[in-house]
Design a protein around this motif. Structure first.
Motif, PDB file in Angstrom:
ATOM      1  N   SER A 325       7.156  -3.215   1.398  1.00 42.36           N
ATOM      2  CA  SER A 325       6.923  -3.027  -0.016  1.00 42.36           C
ATOM      3  C   SER A 325       6.891  -4.382  -0.932  1.00 42.36           C
ATOM      4  CB  SER A 325       8.265  -2.253  -0.391  1.00 42.36           C
ATOM      5  OG  SER A 325       8.427  -2.305  -1.821  1.00 42.36           O
ATOM      6  N   CYS A 330       1.854  -1.222   0.544  1.00 41.54           N
ATOM      7  CA  CYS A 330       2.005   0.213   0.380  1.00 41.54           C
ATOM      8  C   CYS A 330       1.959   0.864  -1.203  1.00 41.54           C
ATOM      9  CB  CYS A 330       3.376   0.695   0.883  1.00 41.54           C
ATOM     10  SG  CYS A 330       5.053  -0.058  -0.073  1.00 41.54           S
ATOM     11  N   THR A 345      -1.172  -1.061  -4.809  1.00 40.97           N
ATOM     12  CA  THR A 345      -0.388  -1.425  -4.031  1.00 40.97           C
ATOM     13  C   THR A 345       0.166  -2.552  -4.711  1.00 40.97           C
ATOM     14  OG1 THR A 345      -2.285  -2.596  -3.206  1.00 40.97           O
ATOM     15  CG2 THR A 345      -1.688  -0.553  -2.078  1.00 40.97           C
ATOM     16  N   ALA A 389      -4.066   0.053   6.040  1.00 46.83           N
ATOM     17  CA  ALA A 389      -3.068   0.887   6.676  1.00 46.83           C
ATOM     18  C   ALA A 389      -3.024   0.104   8.042  1.00 46.83           C
ATOM     19  CB  ALA A 389      -3.680   2.152   6.856  1.00 46.83           C
ATOM     20  N   ARG A 392      -0.401  -2.773   7.237  1.00 52.05           N
ATOM     21  CA  ARG A 392       0.761  -2.316   7.308  1.00 52.05           C
ATOM     22  C   ARG A 392       1.554  -2.152   8.584  1.00 52.05           C
ATOM     23  NH1 ARG A 392       3.661   1.901   7.584  1.00 52.05           N
ATOM     24  NH2 ARG A 392       5.401   2.692   6.387  1.00 52.05           N
TER      25      ARG A 392
END
Length: 447
Positions: A325, A330, A345, A389, A392
């Motif tokens: 975060s 995200c 994001t 993704a 992350r």
């Protein structure tokens, strides 16, 4: 729908504080506000506001005053880079200092806007625990961050000079960049030095090719036939000198970064044990950078940048989700009644996101779990969201490796998702699809 109330505990920074200070930062000065209990009147509080110059002597004097006044927390607004002198000197004096983002401390609409009211508002938010502090790494990591960020900036600047050189060659009708993969090869460098020295014969220039470039001699002769004159040579000499100077500076920074990482590793407590990783090899035999480079897509340079941006101490981020975060990898959750949707994001740390983006792009080309994750997502979400993704996922792995010094990266394999899907469910799905197409299916186990 839940009927029982949900209990949400307060974070450490949300506690009510009795004696606080806040500083509204400007370039040459700062507006300081103290919020203290009013003497002789229990339950009442008073604000004291005054100006302090943004000089080392004045800030150190302020720090002594705050220490003597038993100030429990100091809030500094992150205005450009002007906050650094306040944060560093107050932190060195032993005060509990927190840095807050300017967008989190905006005044209430309808109130007058002035530096004095802003500092009072900032102090009131501080005493009631309504501010979430920004992440400021410790001094050794800040030094490492300065070196890695400058190396990134110099590397980008060097790339710009290569582009300028290519543009200059196009102006001289030299098309060597269409034959060679890049201009920074040894063969092209020899040809450029010869052109600058006065050699104009394309055949003699093509003879300077090395290795596999020798097989492209005919194409090189055509590409090196142009109108390269003395003024092109003078400009090319200047550009190459700038490129060489930047290369030397980046090499010096790399050496210094390695030395700083060794120093930080030696000073870090609890990182010299002999616990074994997933493959049985003692983790103490590997540095933090080496453990991070085991992740697909991450090289030594990217690992150094990531360590400089997030540090080694993961107590700043209680979970991997907190780190993701903070890095803005995200989407924000936006809920209004029964409708829940994902927001943007956000920008995040550009150096961290840049390193993770390059690592994700490299991992997407591999036959690994991360590569397969990219290929699964890109089909339905597109390239950009698939890269985010994967970035992350890489950051989650990094959090676990840094949170546990004994942990080692373990590759799950590109068939991880396939192996986790229930075989019976897959079989029923295939039978239903064939039945819908008009086929009668009979299953027999393979011998």
């Amino acid at each position: 729908m839940k009927t029982e109330p949900e209990e949400i505990p307060d974070a450490d920074h949300e506690l009510i504080i009795e004696r606080v200070a806040a500083i509204d930062v400007a370039k040459a000065s700062g507006k300081v506000c103290l919020r203290l209990p009013r003497p002789g009147r229990p339950g009442h509080r008073v604000s004291r506001v005054w100006d302090v110059e943004a000089t080392t002597a004045a800030v150190c004097e302020l720090a002594d005053h705050l220490v003597a006044g038993q100030i429990q927390r100091v809030t500094v607004e992150s205005t450009s880079d002007y906050w650094r002198i306040w944060y560093y000197l107050l932190e060195a004096a032993g005060l509990s200092v927190q840095l807050v983002n300017a967008r989190d401390v905006k005044n209430v609409p309808g109130r007058p806007k002035s530096d004095k009211l802003d500092s009072v508002w900032l102090a009131k938010l501080t005493e009631k625990g309504l501010l979430r502090p920004s992440f400021v790494p410790p001094a050794p990591i800040r030094q490492l961050r300065d070196y890695t960020r400058l190396r990134v900036d110099l590397t980008r600047e060097r790339s710009r000079y290569w582009q300028r050189l290519e543009k200059l060659l196009e102006d001289a009708l030299i098309k060597v960049s269409a034959v060679a993969s890049t201009l920074d090869t040894l063969s092209v460098r020899d040809m450029l030095e010869a052109l600058i020295a006065g050699e104009r014969d394309p055949r003699r220039l093509a003879d300077l090719a090395r290795g596999r470039m020798k097989t492209k001699r005919a194409a090189l002769i055509e590409a090196l036939t142009g109108r390269f004159d003395d003024h092109h040579g003078e400009l090319a000499r200047m550009l190459l000198d700038q490129i060489d100077a930047l290369s030397g500076q980046t090499n010096t920074l790399t050496i210094r970064i390695d030395q700083l990482l060794d120093t930080i590793a030696n000073e870090a407590p609890g990182h010299d044990d002999g616990d074994s990783g997933a493959d049985g090899q003692p983790s103490a035999d590997l540095t933090v950078v080496q453990r991070l480079t085991e992740i697909p897509g991450i090289g030594p340079t990217a690992a150094q940048i990531i360590l400089a941006e997030i540090g080694r101490d993961m107590t700043q981020f209680p979970t991997a989700a907190h780190l993701v975060s903070w890095a803005k990898l995200c989407p924000r959750t936006i809920q209004s009644g029964p409708v829940i949707r994902g927001g943007k994001t956000g920008k995040g740390n550009p150096y961290l996101k840049g390193a993770l983006g390059e690592a994700a792009a490299a991992a997407a080309k591999t036959d690994t779990f991360l590569g397969e994750r990219y290929r699964r997502i890109v089909k339905r979400r597109g390239k950009l969201k698939a890269l985010v993704a994967v970035a992350r996922s890489i950051l989650v792995v990094i959090w676990h490796l840094l949170n546990d010094p004994a942990a080692r990266f373990r590759e799950l394999g590109s068939d991880y998702h396939t192996r986790r899907i229930d075989i019976e469910r897959r079989m029923r799905t295939h039978i239903a699809q064939l039945t819908a197409m008009g086929y009668r299916v009979t299953l027999e186990p393979a011998a």
